[in-house]
Design a protein around this motif. Sequence first.
Motif, PDB file in Angstrom:
ATOM      1  N   VAL A 100      46.113  34.899  10.994  1.00 27.69           N
ATOM      2  CA  VAL A 100      44.971  35.942  11.116  1.00 27.69           C
ATOM      3  C   VAL A 100      43.772  35.053  11.276  1.00 27.69           C
ATOM      4  N   VAL A 135      39.150  33.757   5.408  1.00 27.46           N
ATOM      5  CA  VAL A 135      40.403  34.329   5.306  1.00 27.46           C
ATOM      6  C   VAL A 135      41.095  33.761   3.954  1.00 27.46           C
ATOM      7  N   CYS A 153      40.464  48.705   4.890  1.00 31.39           N
ATOM      8  CA  CYS A 153      38.757  48.247   5.412  1.00 31.39           C
ATOM      9  C   CYS A 153      38.071  48.748   4.428  1.00 31.39           C
ATOM     10  N   ILE A 186      38.799  38.534   4.936  1.00 31.99           N
ATOM     11  CA  ILE A 186      40.118  39.071   5.401  1.00 31.99           C
ATOM     12  C   ILE A 186      40.966  38.707   4.057  1.00 31.99           C
ATOM     13  N   GLU A 202      41.909  47.526  11.473  1.00 26.97           N
ATOM     14  CA  GLU A 202      40.838  47.840  10.678  1.00 26.97           C
ATOM     15  C   GLU A 202      39.238  47.118  11.042  1.00 26.97           C
ATOM     16  N   TRP A 203      39.583  45.984  11.997  1.00 29.29           N
ATOM     17  CA  TRP A 203      38.506  45.709  12.607  1.00 29.29           C
ATOM     18  C   TRP A 203      37.657  46.832  13.253  1.00 29.29           C
ATOM     19  N   LEU A 211      45.215  44.389  11.990  1.00 28.53           N
ATOM     20  CA  LEU A 211      44.033  43.734  11.816  1.00 28.53           C
ATOM     21  C   LEU A 211      42.970  44.296  12.743  1.00 28.53           C
ATOM     22  N   ILE A 247      38.489  43.428   4.424  1.00 27.68           N
ATOM     23  CA  ILE A 247      39.698  43.760   5.066  1.00 27.68           C
ATOM     24  C   ILE A 247      40.837  43.254   4.276  1.00 27.68           C
TER      25      ILE A 247
END
Length: 342
Positions: free
Chosen positions: A74, A61, A125, A100, A154-155, A151, A132
């Motif tokens: 995050v 991240v 993404c 991310i 997009e995951w 999040l 992401i």
Amino acid sequence: MLRGVVIECEDGWPCWPVYDAAPLEPCVRLIPLLLASLILVLLAAVPALAGEATTAAGHRVRWDAGLERVGQRVVAVLPEVRAQVEEALGFPFPGGAAEIVVVRGHARIREETGAGIPDWAAGVCQGHRSLIVLRADRVDQSPLNPMVSTLRHEWVHLAWSRRAGLRARTLPRWVEEGLAEEIGGGVSVEAGAQLDFAARFGWLLDFEAITTDWPREAARASLAYKQGRSFVRFFRQDRGPAVFRELLADLADGKGIDPNRKPDTQFDQVVFARTGSPLNYWTAVWKTDVEEKADPWFHLLWRDFTGTIFIAISLVGLFAFYFMHRRRQRQIAELPDHPLVG
């Protein structure tokens, strides 16, 4: 140029050359300025990233300057997000670590992705890069679009891209976005009664138009998200979440698919194999259901504040024009007649 001068020492032996140092003084004075310029160039070349962290699962991240709080959030919520998406999709997250990045501003999200991302996008993404990118100034601005929902949305894209590989695009775009919206739980563009308005007045988008392409205009994109999410929710409620998970697995594995048929018909094939009805049957049933359940237009006004304001402004303008026009006509009628004098 430096001037070399040979001198003799007192014992008669020649000494080492002695150089006139006067020409060096301007150069010496320039050294601090050159160093400062070099430092500025190096700083400009370094991306504006303030920090990074790695989760226990190895996911990286990164975040822009001033966004440490969002970046750390995050890191904290990612394990739960991953577990929620795995349960909803019916398969564990495949492959290795993801990255991310949390940024601020339209220019930064375009810079990180290298793509022409529309300004309304809160997250992107790129499955082929396991990347992401979240835009901090687009999330957490209202309870309707929290960061964790973006999040999770997009995951879903990343998990599906990993699971299906080269077959990922055989899933219609509107189905994938609808699934990401349903699992994500947020509102990607705006809230309100837009879907009911579209159903009530015949403004629903043709699903074929959003099978491979996605609208770039915010209002149409918002409706496309809502239609996809509404269909996915309707299908999962009607046939059950397990059937939908089986559809995804069949499509990713190519199970029951005729390789000689076009890729854009493969989802239709697995839908027919699992339900006994083609995809256009289910979209037609969904459309009927949405139209029947759409609230009357006068109820919708109270559910969509923005739409209500625009309609109110339009009505005020219409009435103002009508009364001004009538007043002007009366003033013209009241003017005295002036016969021409020859």
